[in-house]
Design an enzyme around this catalytic site. Structure first.
Site, mmCIF file in Angstrom:
data_model
loop_
_atom_site.group_PDB
_atom_site.id
_atom_site.type_symbol
_atom_site.label_atom_id
_atom_site.label_comp_id
_atom_site.label_asym_id
_atom_site.label_seq_id
_atom_site.Cartn_x
_atom_site.Cartn_y
_atom_site.Cartn_z
ATOM 1 N N GLY B 9 0.826 -1.201 0.000
ATOM 2 C CA GLY B 9 0.000 0.000 0.000
ATOM 3 C C GLY B 9 0.860 1.250 0.000
ATOM 4 C CB THR B 15 2.741 8.482 0.871
ATOM 5 O OG1 THR B 15 2.170 7.841 -0.271
ATOM 6 C CG2 THR B 15 3.627 9.632 0.417
ATOM 7 C CE LYS B 102 -10.704 1.801 11.596
ATOM 8 N NZ LYS B 102 -9.564 2.318 10.886
ATOM 9 C CD GLU B 126 0.267 2.044 19.602
ATOM 10 O OE1 GLU B 126 -0.896 2.430 19.810
ATOM 11 O OE2 GLU B 126 0.997 1.588 20.490
ATOM 12 N N GLY B 131 -4.702 5.827 15.370
ATOM 13 C CA GLY B 131 -3.514 6.379 14.721
ATOM 14 C C GLY B 131 -2.354 6.660 15.636
ATOM 15 C CB ILE B 133 -3.556 7.923 20.608
ATOM 16 C CG1 ILE B 133 -4.196 9.186 20.036
ATOM 17 C CG2 ILE B 133 -3.587 7.936 22.122
ATOM 18 C CD1 ILE B 133 -5.630 9.383 20.475
ATOM 19 N N GLY B 184 -13.835 16.165 3.207
ATOM 20 C CA GLY B 184 -12.951 15.004 3.310
ATOM 21 C C GLY B 184 -12.867 14.391 4.696
ATOM 22 C CE LYS B 202 -10.565 3.641 14.771
ATOM 23 N NZ LYS B 202 -10.997 5.041 14.561
#
Lengths: 434, 434
Positions: B9, B15, B102, B126, B131, B133, B184, B202
């Site tokens: 990916g 990226t 997730k 993680e 993200g 945290i 977005g 989550k």
């Protein structure tokens, strides 16, 4: 394999550690492989809140750091000596160290980590900074991908408790301190807390981990909260701020000199800032980094449970690392879990910072004073954002000035110059703005 | 030793990962020993924001998970398939996994961790939850000494953005969602976010780590935010609350049945609660444990930088563990770094919880209605804390009821019974109170 722990200190933290290890159900599975082998205390006569078989507890601290059976020495006795000497002896005897002693680490981290590297042992210090908040581990591991640009924290519970109560009640510093002492939130000698020494120890350790350089404690700019009055708290409220004692460490913006800026001082924090709502003895640390942006950790900064939680987590980390490695502590793991850097950071002197300033001054209540003030600040290139004036008594007015972001050097020059104004009576408070 | 990474990916997260690894200065020292060997993408034609030599990027994803040169497969492509199949193949080929997925972990964590155990590899996640945290690492390590009793979190940025704007602007859900899509912050198909599926994924992962048991996703009680109106937001404000979509997991208080309570639903949160001031796309997680008390983590829950930061931290953790161990991934380290439990948790059904409730109902505006309501609640042992009534139009009044802490079962029975009251028009909203 069962890992044997020698515990130095059985006060509130040591007792907390013992209680966790005696009751491992529903906690980390490795706890079941950790055993307290011996405990060293200053006096056998003191009554204890945990039970151990006869012979476990000794006043002969030296025998614990020399005991060949013991793998990990957990130092939770506090104070500089004999803690520092015992840690160094334990390291020389090949024992891993878990410590909650910020004073020793902030002052002698250099010597301790050098010895640890030489003897191939771990030195773990999560409990030394902000008790239960897992910020040390985060800086060493979870946030390791980031280039850390700044750390801002409420890292002393006593001063945050005092300032929170001053905000809530409009009380003065001295009365609130006395009450905090009576309630056990402040020590009989409150110097380490209220003058910012404790916060300086902690921000030094955090900065060292965040920026990868050693920090000289004496180079940290430090102001405490003794000068904060109820008048300042009230003005701060009116202006949309709360006053917090912050530890601040960041890569310097100063173009002429590369370096790190570290300081501890009371600060006007905007009411909407994530640190503004952290009250009482709670601690909070905001870490800024690239690419993560900003992460905030908050929780109990001290206390038996929180500190013991951090100490035990560190013991578990050492045990896990030892189980994974057949070779003992490797430099690679020290790189991850320890503090392996060996150069000192260049700290940018306070004169080089740029910040906004809040000034409270008392001057004669007569025409032209505001003009004189403005001219004096202007002469030193200090731009002003807000001036507020309130008439007080006996012909004197209280004037509040909030500057734009200005050079500390220019600002201090302006303040020095202001003192020559005939109409000026006094400048009771200068507080930097976040 | 240089560790070779195969990246699956190269969207925003991929990226971000590549950019960090290409620019290791001032970040974790181990980054310099990590090299991206190959990158798999869905289409070579898509323009990319990072540069790699010819031949690095391929559409043949299978060849990456089969490449004998590659040590760690980093899966940041998202979606269930082919991600799940590629992860399992990589594990079968002895590669360690770092994933931000997730959905795959919450659904197939069982299969994936069983395979990882069998093949002696790490699976790190993680980045899959909130993200940047660092809460996964904290639950696995830093808070490991604690018996975790509860986790409460704002763990979906899209819904928190929508609710924050509804609070700030008094806007309705549909309009705010459209705006969020335009900007977005919400997907074209917003179901996963606004109906609570993402939050359920989550909280399942967090609960699994916190309580050491596997969680069946379908057993989690889940409500989204589509029914929340500007009227509810306004009432919540008046009552001293904000409305947040929370994921809640805790050891059940239910005495008759041991178990864990896990739910996702809009919740009235007191304005003074640490989660109340978390606005916009920021996520926050409050962990309660013994002995630590309470710790709160907040930060960016999603986005390229935050997620990439977590992915790279996980890569570093794997590399460090590999360097420390000559034996490959040991079960002991999996115990520390992975999700090694293998029994399923008993989830307490929602009927067994006890909570306060906020009810907004529309009834005929005539005498005796409040009395009838009160009698109906009373019959089902639902005690009332507050009743507020506001006259609206056409002979109908809006009535707000806030209950005391009551049994969900009794409450639902009362609501079913209320519907038989002739004077009742409708019950537009039921929201639990934290």
């Amino acid at each position: 394999m069962t890992c044997k722990v020698g515990l130095l200190g059985l006060g509130t933290v040591g007792t907390g550690v013992a209680k966790i290890l005696q009751d491992p159900v529903d906690r980390h599975p490795l706890l079941q492989e950790i055993e307290i082998a011996r405990i060293g205390v200053r006096s056998l006569l003191k009554p204890r809140d945990v039970e151990f078989p006869d012979g476990y507890i000794t006043e002969d601290l030296q025998s614990i750091v020399a005991d060949p059976e013991i793998d990990i020495v957990v130092e939770v006795m506090g104070g500089i000596e004999p803690a520092k000497r015992l840690i160094l002896t334990a390291i020389a005897n090949g024992k891993h160290i878990v410590t909650a002693n910020k004073a020793v680490i902030a002052r002698y981290g250099d010597e301790i980590f050098t010895a640890a590297k030489e003897h191939g042992v771990y030195v773990m210090l999560e409990a030394a900074v902000c008790g239960g908040i897992p910020v040390i581990q985060a800086l060493k591991q979870s946030l390791g991908a980031n280039r850390i640009t700044g750390i801002t924290g409420i890292i002393n519970g006593t001063t945050n408790y005092i300032l929170s109560r001053m905000h809530a009640e409009g009380a003065e510093f001295e009365n609130t301190l006395e009450d905090a002492q009576r309630l056990g939130y402040a020590e009989a000698d409150p110097t380490a807390d209220v003058d910012g020494f404790d916060a300086a120890d902690k921000i030094a350790i955090l900065a060292s981990l965040a920026f990868g350089d050693r920090i000289k404690l004496d180079d940290i700019y430090r102001e405490g909260i003794r000068t904060i009055t109820s008048a300042d708290i009230a003005w701060a409220k009116d202006l949309g701020f709360v006053i917090k004692l912050l530890g601040i460490a960041r890569r310097s913006n100063d173009k002429t000199e590369k370096g790190i800026e570290i300081r501890v001082h009371p600060t006007l924090v905007p009411q909407t800032h994530p640190l503004a709502s952290i009250n009482g003895v709670t601690n909070a640390i905001r870490v800024e980094g690239d690419p993560i942006g900003e992460v905030v950790f908050s929780g109990p900064g001290a206390g038996s449970g929180a500190t013991a939680s951090a100490v035990v987590a560190d013991i578990v980390n050492v045990v896990a690392a030892l189980k994974a490695s057949s070779k003992g502590a490797s430099n690679e793991i020290n790189q991850l879990m320890g503090c392996s850097h060996d150069r000192y950071a260049t700290l940018s002197p306070i004169q080089n910072i740029a910040t906004q300033y809040y000034v409270r001054l008392i001057a004669q209540d007569k025409p032209g004073v505001i003009g004189d003030l403005g001219a004096c600040f202007g002469k030193h290139l200090v731009s002003i954002q807000t001036i507020l004036q309130r008439n007080i008594h006996d012909g004197f007015a209280e004037i509040i000035v909030v500057t734009q972001t200005v050079s500390e050097q220019n600002f201090q020059a302006a303040i020095a110059d202001l003192k020559n104004l005939a109409a000026l009576h006094s400048i009771p408070t200068l507080i930097r703005v976040l």
